[in-house]
Design an enzyme around this catalytic site. Structure first.
Site, PDB file in Angstrom:
ATOM      1  N   CYS A   2       0.860  -1.169   0.000  1.00  0.00           N
ATOM      2  CA  CYS A   2       0.000   0.000   0.000  1.00  0.00           C
ATOM      3  C   CYS A   2       0.903   1.228   0.000  1.00  0.00           C
ATOM      4  O   CYS A   2       2.012   1.186   0.501  1.00  0.00           O
ATOM      5  CB  CYS A   2      -0.930   0.118   1.189  1.00  0.00           C
ATOM      6  SG  CYS A   2      -2.006  -1.288   1.425  1.00  0.00           S
ATOM      7  N   ARG A  27       3.504  -0.596  -5.155  1.00  0.00           N
ATOM      8  CA  ARG A  27       3.343  -1.187  -3.820  1.00  0.00           C
ATOM      9  C   ARG A  27       1.985  -1.852  -3.629  1.00  0.00           C
ATOM     10  O   ARG A  27       1.763  -2.555  -2.650  1.00  0.00           O
ATOM     11  CB  ARG A  27       3.508  -0.110  -2.756  1.00  0.00           C
ATOM     12  CG  ARG A  27       4.878   0.498  -2.728  1.00  0.00           C
ATOM     13  CD  ARG A  27       4.917   1.600  -1.725  1.00  0.00           C
ATOM     14  NE  ARG A  27       4.871   1.074  -0.372  1.00  0.00           N
ATOM     15  CZ  ARG A  27       5.912   0.991   0.432  1.00  0.00           C
ATOM     16  NH1 ARG A  27       7.072   1.392   0.018  1.00  0.00           N
ATOM     17  NH2 ARG A  27       5.790   0.515   1.640  1.00  0.00           N
ATOM     18  N   TRP A  74      -3.279  -2.413  -1.347  1.00  0.00           N
ATOM     19  CA  TRP A  74      -3.110  -3.840  -1.586  1.00  0.00           C
ATOM     20  C   TRP A  74      -3.912  -4.503  -0.482  1.00  0.00           C
ATOM     21  O   TRP A  74      -3.543  -4.451   0.689  1.00  0.00           O
ATOM     22  CB  TRP A  74      -1.631  -4.215  -1.496  1.00  0.00           C
ATOM     23  CG  TRP A  74      -1.320  -5.629  -1.895  1.00  0.00           C
ATOM     24  CD1 TRP A  74      -1.060  -6.079  -3.157  1.00  0.00           C
ATOM     25  CD2 TRP A  74      -1.220  -6.769  -1.043  1.00  0.00           C
ATOM     26  NE1 TRP A  74      -0.816  -7.436  -3.133  1.00  0.00           N
ATOM     27  CE2 TRP A  74      -0.904  -7.881  -1.856  1.00  0.00           C
ATOM     28  CE3 TRP A  74      -1.373  -6.974   0.333  1.00  0.00           C
ATOM     29  CZ2 TRP A  74      -0.736  -9.170  -1.346  1.00  0.00           C
ATOM     30  CZ3 TRP A  74      -1.208  -8.256   0.843  1.00  0.00           C
ATOM     31  CH2 TRP A  74      -0.880  -9.333   0.004  1.00  0.00           C
ATOM     32  N   ASN A  99      -1.259   2.114   6.222  1.00  0.00           N
ATOM     33  CA  ASN A  99      -0.578   0.898   5.745  1.00  0.00           C
ATOM     34  C   ASN A  99      -0.346   0.011   6.950  1.00  0.00           C
ATOM     35  O   ASN A  99      -0.057   0.518   8.038  1.00  0.00           O
ATOM     36  CB  ASN A  99       0.804   1.222   5.173  1.00  0.00           C
ATOM     37  CG  ASN A  99       0.720   1.899   3.839  1.00  0.00           C
ATOM     38  OD1 ASN A  99      -0.352   2.028   3.271  1.00  0.00           O
ATOM     39  ND2 ASN A  99       1.863   2.353   3.356  1.00  0.00           N
ATOM     40  N   GLY A 100      -0.394  -1.285   6.746  1.00  0.00           N
ATOM     41  CA  GLY A 100      -0.128  -2.196   7.857  1.00  0.00           C
ATOM     42  C   GLY A 100      -1.394  -2.893   8.296  1.00  0.00           C
ATOM     43  O   GLY A 100      -2.417  -2.855   7.602  1.00  0.00           O
ATOM     44  N   GLU A 482      15.068 -18.886  -9.452  1.00  0.00           N
ATOM     45  CA  GLU A 482      14.729 -17.496  -9.746  1.00  0.00           C
ATOM     46  C   GLU A 482      14.032 -17.401 -11.113  1.00  0.00           C
ATOM     47  O   GLU A 482      13.081 -16.643 -11.282  1.00  0.00           O
ATOM     48  CB  GLU A 482      16.009 -16.637  -9.686  1.00  0.00           C
ATOM     49  CG  GLU A 482      15.856 -15.178 -10.072  1.00  0.00           C
ATOM     50  CD  GLU A 482      14.851 -14.387  -9.240  1.00  0.00           C
ATOM     51  OE1 GLU A 482      14.397 -14.859  -8.187  1.00  0.00           O
ATOM     52  OE2 GLU A 482      14.491 -13.282  -9.682  1.00  0.00           O
ATOM     53  N   LYS A 486      10.300 -15.900 -11.634  1.00  0.00           N
ATOM     54  CA  LYS A 486       9.976 -14.809 -12.577  1.00  0.00           C
ATOM     55  C   LYS A 486       8.820 -15.216 -13.483  1.00  0.00           C
ATOM     56  O   LYS A 486       7.901 -14.448 -13.720  1.00  0.00           O
ATOM     57  CB  LYS A 486      11.177 -14.454 -13.471  1.00  0.00           C
ATOM     58  CG  LYS A 486      12.298 -13.673 -12.853  1.00  0.00           C
ATOM     59  CD  LYS A 486      12.011 -12.225 -12.609  1.00  0.00           C
ATOM     60  CE  LYS A 486      11.430 -11.974 -11.258  1.00  0.00           C
ATOM     61  NZ  LYS A 486      12.259 -12.015 -10.095  1.00  0.00           N
ATOM     62  N   GLU A 489       5.536 -15.344 -11.539  1.00  0.00           N
ATOM     63  CA  GLU A 489       5.104 -14.011 -11.078  1.00  0.00           C
ATOM     64  C   GLU A 489       4.404 -13.219 -12.178  1.00  0.00           C
ATOM     65  O   GLU A 489       3.380 -12.596 -11.937  1.00  0.00           O
ATOM     66  CB  GLU A 489       6.317 -13.176 -10.638  1.00  0.00           C
ATOM     67  CG  GLU A 489       6.800 -13.413  -9.242  1.00  0.00           C
ATOM     68  CD  GLU A 489       8.009 -12.557  -8.900  1.00  0.00           C
ATOM     69  OE1 GLU A 489       8.022 -11.990  -7.820  1.00  0.00           O
ATOM     70  OE2 GLU A 489       8.959 -12.442  -9.726  1.00  0.00           O
ATOM     71  N   HIS A 505      13.873 -38.332  -8.538  1.00  0.00           N
ATOM     72  CA  HIS A 505      13.236 -38.665  -7.260  1.00  0.00           C
ATOM     73  C   HIS A 505      11.799 -38.157  -7.185  1.00  0.00           C
ATOM     74  O   HIS A 505      11.290 -37.907  -6.098  1.00  0.00           O
ATOM     75  CB  HIS A 505      14.072 -38.119  -6.103  1.00  0.00           C
ATOM     76  CG  HIS A 505      15.450 -38.697  -6.071  1.00  0.00           C
ATOM     77  ND1 HIS A 505      15.689 -40.030  -5.816  1.00  0.00           N
ATOM     78  CD2 HIS A 505      16.666 -38.140  -6.324  1.00  0.00           C
ATOM     79  CE1 HIS A 505      16.985 -40.262  -5.880  1.00  0.00           C
ATOM     80  NE2 HIS A 505      17.606 -39.137  -6.196  1.00  0.00           N
ATOM     81  N   LYS A 604       5.246  -4.908  -4.487  1.00  0.00           N
ATOM     82  CA  LYS A 604       6.703  -4.821  -4.541  1.00  0.00           C
ATOM     83  C   LYS A 604       7.328  -4.885  -3.150  1.00  0.00           C
ATOM     84  O   LYS A 604       8.354  -5.510  -2.950  1.00  0.00           O
ATOM     85  CB  LYS A 604       7.087  -3.505  -5.219  1.00  0.00           C
ATOM     86  CG  LYS A 604       8.572  -3.280  -5.303  1.00  0.00           C
ATOM     87  CD  LYS A 604       9.056  -3.488  -6.698  1.00  0.00           C
ATOM     88  CE  LYS A 604      10.534  -3.563  -6.793  1.00  0.00           C
ATOM     89  NZ  LYS A 604      10.981  -4.854  -7.343  1.00  0.00           N
TER      90      LYS A 604
END
Ligand code: G6P
Length: 609
Positions: A2, A27, A74, A99-100, A482, A486, A489, A505, A604
């Protein structure tokens, strides 16, 4: 997560707030809103979706006023909807952005409801808003009301509040969610990230945990968690306002991928010469800590965690020091063993990730030798709270999927490996080799970027796939992880990474013609082993995409496509091989038409647990 922006000015602030929100949209972007005080009346506009929707709304209905707060959300409590969007208001008197997470919101809500407050949203923020209103009605002092509310709530908040009966002031408070005050001339601002305010100022005060501040056009008064008035340092930020500009690129992510040669040069500048690591680059006193280091504990989240995983290979191979790497959200909730002489290293692009910060605070109570953060944001909480820090200097990263932050984290970690290795038996020859390789790295990345067109064409083959498997060995295993992260995402293709030797396995059962397998295969000592793993996959009918050196002896045919990557020294190969994987996920996402820079459900900077 946020974003918050607030202003107290003589001019109309709606445009400033809106521009701030655009810069903070990375954000969170479920909904956005702003409120201003116009002739002692609160006016508010909120829209579901991106800031663009809010800006379209403002085109139809301009809100005039010099004091205002704004927010991009968010969602945590309550779906993304106009009614849940911030600012929240109480009795048409105050407007609050937050925020939070307020953890005791249920108890407070019941209490406030029994006192006659009614709730129109499902958010914890509305509870905070009514609570402040209740205290304000008792004292008629906004600052005192916020201070009292701050003592009543538990959880995390960064918040900004305006009161239509005191139109020339804004009160802000921080605990667990970052806030920065921007100082103007005859006007002052607040934001959850200084990036939001770069068009209007370059002078910033970072609030500390527990601070509550009263901001007017001409003054900023800050009170610490004990209620004592304090002076906080004014920081001059040398960041260009236009760093939030996409330039010639269609997406920030692509711009940031292409910035990597420059960013790596910046990371190296003044830190490394052909002769080795420069002194003092980790902060005064770090050289004296090094002889005491017997173990390195790395803690991070997401992409930063993958950087830590690569570094584990490096620390143990080159610096003769044992290293453990852990996801911050796991580390913080388990009983862990503190190795004697253990250096705690946090890695973070933002420096504000809630779990990583909590892990650092925990480590500081548990007898670690010292703490060091590798971070991209100067003045962030991790930087301020760690004993030592090393800035990655990647510049502002806007794309939610991290790219240049990752490669510069790897470079920073390699510099740390060199610094430790120098005192722990790294041979002069190895040191010279690593320094030489690092000096060549920007050029190697430039060469790796030349594969862009080929990868763009290749990406077509992924657009209709639902799953993908990434394989690597040794220090390329985290690079495969990674690569998979990507792809999931930003293209929403389910992707997993495995250490290639682990394939038999279990995951080999998944392989069929619908499962593309991406292999990271530099020409190193594990290449022969990797060849065998690749044959196992080929024998089961999968289509293989092999990223390999020219001389790694992979041939393209109908079941295998080989993409050449510039030959490179083993030590920097993980960084160079990251580039084609970034490009692949980018192009697949573009073909699929997803929102590359702001993929669904992600943010982010994750400042909540
Ligand atoms: C979020 C971002 C990731 C990032 C992670 C850790 O999930 O979307 O790109 O890797 O947070 O963030 P940090 O700022 O601590 O590196």
């Amino acid at each position: 997560m946020c974003g918050i922006v607030g202003a107290v000015a003589q001019r109309d602030v709606a445009e400033i707030l809106l521009e701030g929100l655009r810069r903070l949209e990375y954000r969170g972007y479920d909904s956005a809103g702003l409120a201003v005080i116009n002739n002692s009346e609160l006016q508010r506009l909120r829209r579901v979706g991106k800031v663009k929707n809010l800006s379209d709304g403002l085109d139809e209905q301009f809100l005039a006023g010099g004091t205002g707060v704004a927010h991009t959300r968010w969602a945590t409590h309550g779906e993304p909807s106009e009614r849940n969007a911030h600012p929240h208001m109480s009795n048409d008197r105050i407007a609050v952005v937050h925020n939070g997470i307020i953890e005791n919101f249920r108890e407070l809500k019941a209490e406030l409801a029994s006192e006659g407050y009614s709730f129109v949203s499902e958010t914890d923020t509305e509870v905070l808003t009514h609570l402040i209103h209740k205290f304000l009605s008792e004292s008629d002092n906004l600052f005192a009301a916020v201070q009292k509310a701050a003592q009543t709530v538990t959880g995390a908040y960064g918040t900004a509040i305006i009161d239509q009966q005191n139109p020339d002031e804004m009160v802000v408070a921080r605990s667990g969610s970052p806030l920065v005050i921007g100082l103007g001339i005859g006007e002052n601002f607040v934001a959850s990230d200084q990036l939001a305010l770069l068009p209007v100022t370059s002078r910033f005060i970072y609030l500390e945990e527990g601070d509550v501040a009263r901001i007017t056009r001409k003054s900023v008064e800050i009170f610490d968690k004990n209620g004592e008035q304090v002076e906080r340092k004014v920081n001059l930020v040398d960041a260009k306002a236009d760093s939030a500009d996409k330039g010639e690129y269609r997406h920030y992510m692509m711009k940031e991928i292409y910035e990597q040669p420059t960013c790596v040069r910046q990371t190296l500048e003044g830190r490394l010469s052909a002769a080795g690591v420069e002194a003092g680059i980790f902060g005064n006193g770090f050289e004296e800590v090094i002889p005491k280091i017997k173990h390195v504990t790395i803690v991070a989240c997401g992409t930063s965690y993958h950087a830590g995983m690569v570094a584990k290979y490096w620390f143990e191979q080159y610096a003769n020091v044992s290293c453990s790497v852990e996801i911050a959200s796991e580390f913080r909730y388990r009983k862990f063993y503190v190795h004697e002489g253990s250096l705690f290293v946090s890695i973070s692009q933002s420096g504000e990730t809630a779990d990583t910060l909590a892990a650092l605070r925990l480590a500081q109570e548990q007898g670690y030798l010292s703490s060091l953060t590798i971070c991209n944001v100067q003045g962030s909480s991790l930087v301020r709270e760690s004993d030592f820090n090393f800035m990655t200097r990647a510049g502002t990263e806007i794309g939610v999927a991290s790219t240049k932050a990752f490669t510069t984290q790897l470079v920073s970690l390699l510099i740390l490996v060199l610094a430790l290795g120098k005192q722990k038996g790294l041979t002069a020859e190895n040191e010279k080799e690593i320094c030489g390789a690092l000096m060549q790295l920007p050029g190697k990345i430039e060469q790796a970027l030349l594969a862009n067109k080929e990868i763009e064409d290749l990406a077509e083959e992924f657009a209709d796939k639902h799953h993908a498997l990434f394989l690597g060995r040794g220090d390329q295993y985290p690079i495969a992880m990674e690569g998979a992260l990507k792809l999931k995402e930003i293209s929403y293709i389910h992707a997993e990474a495995y250490a290639a030797g682990e394939l038999k396995h279990g995951p080999i059962a998944l392989i069929d013609a619908e499962m593309p397998v991406i292999v990271v295969a530099p020409n190193n000592e594990l290449l022969e082993k990797l060849h065998s793993n690749v044959e196992e996959v080929r024998a089961r009918g999968s289509i293989l995409y092999v990223f390999a050196d020219n001389d790694a002896k992979f041939q393209s045919d109908e079941t295998q496509r080989v993409i050449n990557v510039v030959p490179t020294e083993d030590i920097i190969a993980p960084i160079v091989y990251t580039i084609p994987l970034q490009l692949l996920s980018y192009h697949v996402a573009v073909i699929k038409g997803t929102d590359v820079d702001q993929p669904r459900n992600l943010a982010k900077s994750v400042t909540v647990e």
